[in-house]
Write a protein that holds these residues in place. Structure first.
Motif, PDB file in Angstrom:
ATOM      1  N   THR A  74       0.803  -1.226   0.000  1.00 52.63           N
ATOM      2  CA  THR A  74       0.000   0.000   0.000  1.00 52.63           C
ATOM      3  C   THR A  74       0.833   1.271   0.000  1.00 52.63           C
ATOM      4  O   THR A  74       0.327   2.333  -0.349  1.00 52.63           O
ATOM      5  CB  THR A  74      -0.923   0.044   1.237  1.00 52.63           C
ATOM      6  OG1 THR A  74      -0.114   0.148   2.417  1.00 52.63           O
ATOM      7  CG2 THR A  74      -1.820  -1.173   1.306  1.00 52.63           C
ATOM      8  N   GLY A  75       2.090   1.189   0.458  1.00 53.65           N
ATOM      9  CA  GLY A  75       2.926   2.371   0.567  1.00 53.65           C
ATOM     10  C   GLY A  75       2.672   3.169   1.836  1.00 53.65           C
ATOM     11  O   GLY A  75       3.217   4.250   2.016  1.00 53.65           O
ATOM     12  N   ARG A  76       1.864   2.621   2.740  1.00 46.78           N
ATOM     13  CA  ARG A  76       1.555   3.290   3.992  1.00 46.78           C
ATOM     14  C   ARG A  76       2.713   3.125   4.969  1.00 46.78           C
ATOM     15  O   ARG A  76       3.268   2.052   5.086  1.00 46.78           O
ATOM     16  CB  ARG A  76       0.280   2.690   4.597  1.00 46.78           C
ATOM     17  CG  ARG A  76      -0.207   3.372   5.863  1.00 46.78           C
ATOM     18  CD  ARG A  76      -1.518   2.778   6.353  1.00 46.78           C
ATOM     19  NE  ARG A  76      -1.412   1.377   6.696  1.00 46.78           N
ATOM     20  CZ  ARG A  76      -1.015   0.916   7.891  1.00 46.78           C
ATOM     21  NH1 ARG A  76      -0.683   1.748   8.825  1.00 46.78           N
ATOM     22  NH2 ARG A  76      -0.960  -0.379   8.113  1.00 46.78           N
ATOM     23  N   ILE A  77       3.084   4.192   5.675  1.00 44.27           N
ATOM     24  CA  ILE A  77       4.139   4.118   6.675  1.00 44.27           C
ATOM     25  C   ILE A  77       3.564   3.431   7.912  1.00 44.27           C
ATOM     26  O   ILE A  77       2.602   3.900   8.498  1.00 44.27           O
ATOM     27  CB  ILE A  77       4.692   5.500   7.022  1.00 44.27           C
ATOM     28  CG1 ILE A  77       5.358   6.123   5.791  1.00 44.27           C
ATOM     29  CG2 ILE A  77       5.697   5.405   8.183  1.00 44.27           C
ATOM     30  CD1 ILE A  77       5.829   7.530   5.981  1.00 44.27           C
ATOM     31  N   ILE A  78       4.169   2.319   8.273  1.00 44.37           N
ATOM     32  CA  ILE A  78       3.727   1.540   9.414  1.00 44.37           C
ATOM     33  C   ILE A  78       4.403   2.056  10.687  1.00 44.37           C
ATOM     34  O   ILE A  78       3.796   2.158  11.738  1.00 44.37           O
ATOM     35  CB  ILE A  78       4.059   0.057   9.233  1.00 44.37           C
ATOM     36  CG1 ILE A  78       3.359  -0.495   7.995  1.00 44.37           C
ATOM     37  CG2 ILE A  78       3.715  -0.746  10.470  1.00 44.37           C
ATOM     38  CD1 ILE A  78       3.846  -1.848   7.558  1.00 44.37           C
ATOM     39  N   LYS A  79       5.693   2.351  10.568  1.00 46.28           N
ATOM     40  CA  LYS A  79       6.467   2.787  11.735  1.00 46.28           C
ATOM     41  C   LYS A  79       7.538   3.775  11.285  1.00 46.28           C
ATOM     42  O   LYS A  79       8.140   3.601  10.238  1.00 46.28           O
ATOM     43  CB  LYS A  79       7.122   1.568  12.379  1.00 46.28           C
ATOM     44  CG  LYS A  79       7.988   1.865  13.584  1.00 46.28           C
ATOM     45  CD  LYS A  79       8.506   0.576  14.191  1.00 46.28           C
ATOM     46  CE  LYS A  79       9.992   0.476  13.963  1.00 46.28           C
ATOM     47  NZ  LYS A  79      10.607  -0.702  14.584  1.00 46.28           N
TER      48      LYS A  79
END
Length: 83
Positions: A74-79
């Motif tokens: 997704t390209g979402r920053i997890i951490k």
């Protein structure tokens, strides 16, 4: 034998046979995300396929370490952690 290509074609059209790796965010996008978040020096970018994440390590302009984990699909920053 003639039914096999038809069955495979149906599976592909329904989305069953699509490889997961084809949907990963590419490394250039990950690099751009790192630079947008303040990293000026990249130490390491690694794709962890089993976890489905990109791991990024680098430094900001003050020499502080920054670590990021980005969802590879997704390209979402997890951490994001600054030391």
């Amino acid at each position: 034998m003639r039914l096999m290509p038809v069955v495979l074609a149906l599976g592909v059209s329904l989305g069953f046979a699509a490889p997961a790796s084809a949907a990963y965010v590419d490394i250039e996008t990950v690099r751009a995300m790192a630079f947008d978040r303040g990293i000026v020096k990249l130490d390491e970018i690694e794709l962890k396929r089993r976890k489905g994440i990109w791991e990024v390590e680098g430094e900001d302009a003050y020499g502080e370490e920054i670590e990021m984990e980005i969802d590879a699909r997704t390209g979402r920053i997890i951490k994001m952690k600054r030391d």
